[in-house]
Write an enzyme that holds these catalytic residues in place. Structure first.
Site, short mmCIF file in Angstrom:
data_model
loop_
_atom_site.label_atom_id
_atom_site.label_comp_id
_atom_site.label_asym_id
_atom_site.label_seq_id
_atom_site.Cartn_x
_atom_site.Cartn_y
_atom_site.Cartn_z
CB CYS A 244 22.35 -10.43 27.79
SG CYS A 244 21.35 -11.90 27.44
CB CYS B 57 23.74 -11.59 24.47
SG CYS B 57 24.56 -12.49 25.80
CB CYS C 201 24.00 -16.09 27.02
SG CYS C 201 22.29 -15.53 26.85
CB CYS D 224 23.29 -14.38 30.56
SG CYS D 224 24.16 -13.44 29.30
CB SER E 133 2.57 -4.33 -14.37
OG SER E 133 2.12 -4.24 -13.06
CE1 TYR F 21 -0.83 -14.14 -14.76
CE2 TYR F 21 -0.96 -15.27 -12.65
CZ TYR F 21 -0.34 -14.37 -13.50
OH TYR F 21 0.78 -13.72 -13.08
CE LYS G 256 -2.25 -7.77 -8.62
NZ LYS G 256 -1.04 -8.11 -7.88
CB ALA H 66 -0.93 0.00 1.20
CE LYS I 196 -2.30 -4.44 -5.81
NZ LYS I 196 -1.29 -3.81 -5.18
CE LYS J 202 -6.21 -11.98 -15.92
NZ LYS J 202 -5.50 -13.26 -15.96
CD GLU K 12 -7.92 -15.00 -14.30
OE1 GLU K 12 -6.75 -14.76 -13.92
OE2 GLU K 12 -8.20 -15.32 -15.46
CG ASP L 225 0.15 -0.16 -4.75
OD1 ASP L 225 1.08 -0.45 -5.51
OD2 ASP L 225 -0.72 -0.97 -4.37
S1 IVH Z 1 -2.83 -11.14 -15.50
C1 IVH Z 1 -1.49 -8.83 -18.95
N1 IVH Z 1 -3.89 -12.58 -13.60
O1 IVH Z 1 -0.29 -9.43 -10.71
C2 IVH Z 1 -1.86 -9.08 -17.58
N2 IVH Z 1 -1.94 -11.33 -13.11
O2 IVH Z 1 0.04 -6.39 -11.06
C3 IVH Z 1 -0.92 -9.95 -16.91
N3 IVH Z 1 -1.09 -11.65 -10.85
O3 IVH Z 1 2.33 -9.18 -13.01
C4 IVH Z 1 -1.32 -10.28 -15.55
N4 IVH Z 1 -2.63 -13.06 -10.19
O4 IVH Z 1 2.29 -11.16 -11.39
C5 IVH Z 1 -2.91 -11.74 -13.94
N5 IVH Z 1 -4.91 -13.94 -12.00
C6 IVH Z 1 -3.92 -13.11 -12.35
C7 IVH Z 1 -2.92 -12.73 -11.46
C8 IVH Z 1 -1.93 -11.83 -11.87
C9 IVH Z 1 -1.54 -12.41 -9.84
C10 IVH Z 1 0.09 -10.77 -10.77
C11 IVH Z 1 1.02 -10.88 -11.93
C12 IVH Z 1 1.06 -9.51 -12.54
C13 IVH Z 1 0.63 -8.66 -11.41
C14 IVH Z 1 -0.02 -7.42 -11.94
#
Ligand code: IVH
Length: 690
Positions: free
Chosen positions: A414, A432, A438, A417, A88, A232, A124, A40, A320, A296, A122, A43
């Site tokens: 310590c 220590c 000890c 001891c 990512s 995935y 994460k 967090a 998240k 997705k 899905e 991010d």
């Molecule tokens: S799809 C093009 N699916 O989260 C998209 N990523 O912040 C590729 N991750 O780099 C990622 N679970 O390491 C996808 N069910 C999931 C995931 C997943 C974990 C991770 C993955 C990715 C990161 C993205």
């Protein structure tokens, strides 16, 4: 100060500061597997940077972290360029972000405002992403994500994952699957327990443990860690065309891959919200850590049309979970003493539930951490469990601080001891200095001595060691092996004690008897010398071969330059480890304990060099740049063939393998008349020539 009020100069300075911080945390996270901040917090830094760049677009450059994914790969592994970049995901933190996402999708595809957009939701997985390439249905190569363009070659490491297929059911011409490697919560807890017993650093969470286990040059270490995975996604995919994400996952499952069962289709903000809430509910009960839900767009033709922006696809988003936090009160701060004397402060908390788990302790790491956060007994604190098994104190709620509170004073002696303590030159740790005086260190060292990777005595776990120690039955390792003889003459025999019986006492004595025969590697490791973990113990065992040679060399090393150089020449043994050993062998009490122990054991000579190969038992030094394989790969292979790999050239060196641009080591080899091989000659010697 609000961003818009910054002058361009101030903005530039702020930009530099944020970039530097993000780079620093990237390095810790991606290359050292040791993050200092929570996801967090990280991010938040990235969001600040994005906001700043949005307000001052002139600050954006190609090497800004906003334009990149992850961090550059570390040097030790071979490099793999991804056929298609590994992206990512953008983050969503609330319902509004999700509805914005769906709106963007509709706008991009030209759909009506109320048209449903089917999405596959899905979990994460909180692990490490990888890619695995299959040609004609056969596994050929595996890689980490690295910076998204170039990753590390972990082909052999991936092959050790639980249920990882080397062959697929069908034989598509070329397919690169992508997924996440993770460590099961239970395997994580067991690994950490073993590491703690062995006096090794524990991993902060399963993700770090998975990272540390996967990125091992020694593949046998990876194999021993029981890593799992889910796939995935696909990068390239020649020979199969899925029509949807859902169909793809089903097909991947049919090909033999592990796929995650907790996926659901949803086509509106509300429906997605419900899936998210249900997943959050289920989170604690899952056997693996997740940190959110990935949404997705299901149709792959839509995905293709949408493509990617910067570092993330437009057709997916990561929703998240908020970090799991709670407030509680610090009732006391205890300082624990570990096997090597390290003092670790631990907060005793009023028990509180965080993410489905009752937490009553939190680590405070060290004195500096307590001082930095000004943590005091009686304070109300925010604690956090971000998938972590060891909860951490995030901050003090100063408004709730009792009036009479006083800063915490770290003990100067310590707590067990009373011996003086000293601060490690290399870190924030106090130790220590009582050594074996000890009692805490004595007990911890006995626990280490019998632990799984050491003498591994069944029936003699940490609890029993503590009990025997308290009752004066064992004080040092040798006592373990005289226990049975002493018990025979004892008035209060073990079998008559509470919790024991004929059978359990006999089993224990039998296990101790069996443990008298021990390999040199285990023996060295069991002594619990600082910086001598299993890896170094193995190197020493292989180098010195038998226990007498090793003990003699260690006793001589501090006064004898040649012996010392010989020790330091072992590839992998550094100054710290060498110094720790000479310190151990110049401590009379340690030597006395060792000499009491040795006659009771049968330490078997090291067999790891006894492989039948042309280089078995030979000492080899690699230098310069190799082209056909990385140097670490070459070293690992040489070791597997029974060679000793040294880091420097001496008269004892049998071969110097000189790659391109070899320098001083090559020169030294020529001076000493050591056989020099180029890479091809080396490969020919070990039977891998063209
Ligand atoms: S799809 C093009 N699916 O989260 C998209 N990523 O912040 C590729 N991750 O780099 C990622 N679970 O390491 C996808 N069910 C999931 C995931 C997943 C974990 C991770 C993955 C990715 C990161 C993205």
């Amino acid at each position: 100060m609000p961003i818009r009020e910054l002058t361009p100069l101030e903005a530039r300075a702020e930009h530099a500061r944020l970039v530097e911080q993000i780079r620093h945390h990237d390095r810790l996270y991606y290359q050292q597997d040791m993050p200092e901040v929570s996801d967090a917090e990280y991010d938040a830094l990235r969001r600040d940077l994005e906001a700043l760049e949005a307000a001052f677009p002139e600050l954006v450059s190609a090497d800004s972290p906003t334009q990149q994914v992850g961090a550059a790969p570390s040097q030790a592994f071979g490099k793999v360029e991804h056929l298609v970049p590994m992206l990512s995901l953008a983050n969503a933190f609330g319902e509004e972000d999700v509805s914005d996402f769906l709106e963007r999708v509709r706008r991009f595809l030209g759909l009506d405002a109320d048209e449903p957009v089917a999405c596959l939701c899905e979990p994460k997985i909180d692990g490490l992403s990888f890619s695995a390439l299959y040609e004609d249905g056969r596994y050929v190569r595996g890689a980490t994500r690295g910076d998204g363009q170039v990753g590390e070659d972990i082909t052999r490491n991936l092959a050790t994952l639980v249920d990882f297929p080397e062959r697929l059911k069908e034989t598509p011409a070329r397919i690169e699957v992508r997924g996440e490697v993770y460590m099961d919560k239970r395997d994580f807890a067991a690994l950490n327990a073993a590491r703690e017993e062995a006096g090794e650093a524990v991993f902060a969470n399963p993700r770090n443990a998975a990272a540390g286990s996967l990125r091992q040059l020694d593949v046998s270490v990876t194999a021993s860690r029981k890593l799992r995975y889910f796939v995935y996604a696909v990068g390239v995919c020649d020979g199969y065309t899925p029509e949807s994400q859902h169909a793809l996952i089903t097909w991947l499952g049919e090909q033999g891959f592990s796929t995650n069962p907790e996926t659901h289709l949803a086509d509106s903000t509300d429906a997605i919200g419900e899936v998210y809430a249900a997943l959050a509910e289920k989170r604690a009960a899952l056997s693996y850590d997740i940190d959110g839900m990935v949404i997705k767009v299901n149709r792959t033709d839509w995905q293709r049309r949408m493509g990617a922006v910067q570092r993330s696809p437009r057709w997916a988003i990561a929703y998240k979970f908020p970090a799991e936090k709670a407030q509680t009160v610090i009732e006391a701060i205890d300082v624990q003493v570990g096997r090597t004397g390290a003092l670790t402060p631990v907060a005793r908390l009023t028990p509180v539930t965080v993410g489905g788990v009752v937490v009553s302790n939190a680590t405070l790491h060290n004195e500096d951490e307590i001082e930095r956060k000004d943590i005091r007994v009686g304070d109300t604190v925010v604690i956090q469990r971000a998938g972590d098994v060891i909860p951490q104190v995030v901050e003090v709620v100063t408004a709730k601080r009792p009036k009479d509170s006083a800063p915490y004073i770290f003990p100067k002696a310590c707590p067990v001891c009373g011996s003086p303590t000293g601060r490690d030159p290399e870190g924030a740790v106090w130790r220590c200095e009582g050594g074996l005086v000890c009692s805490a260190q004595q007990v911890e060292r006995l626990k280490h001595f019998v632990s799984r990777a050491a003498f591994d005595i069944e029936g003699l776990g940490a609890k029993v060691v503590e009990m025997f120690w308290r009752e004066g039955l064992i004080a040092e390792p040798a006592d373990i092996f005289t226990l049975e003889a002493r018990d025979k003459d004892s008035l209060s025999r073990l079998k008559n004690r509470e919790g024991w019986g004929d059978k359990s006492a006999e089993n224990l004595f039998r296990a101790i008897e069996a443990a008298r025969r021990v390999s040199l590697k285990r023996f060295i490791y069991a002594l619990g010398i600082r910086h001598i973990g299993e890896g170094n113990a193995g190197l020493l065992a292989r180098h010195y071969g038998d226990v007498d040679s090793w003990v003699q060399a260690m006793k001589d090393a501090s006064g004898n330059e040649e012996v010392m150089q010989n020790l330091l020449a072992i590839d992998g043994i550094g100054e710290k480890a060498a110094h720790a050993m000479t310190a151990f062998f110049s401590d009379e009490r340690q030597v006395a304990a060792l000499e009491a122990l040795l006659p009771l054991l049968e330490v078997s000579p090291d067999q790891s060099g006894a492989v039948d190969s042309p280089v078995s038992g030979k000492t080899v030094v690699f230098t310069g740049t190799l082209v056909k394989q990385s140097r670490s790969e070459a070293k690992a292979e040489a070791q597997a063939l029974g060679a000793k790999v040294a880091g420097s050239v001496s008269a004892k060196t049998d071969y110097v393998v000189a790659g391109e641009a070899a320098g001083s080591k090559l020169k030294k080899a020529e001076e000493l008349g050591v056989t020099v091989l180029d890479e091809d000659a080396w490969l020919a010697l070990i039977g891998r020539g063209a």
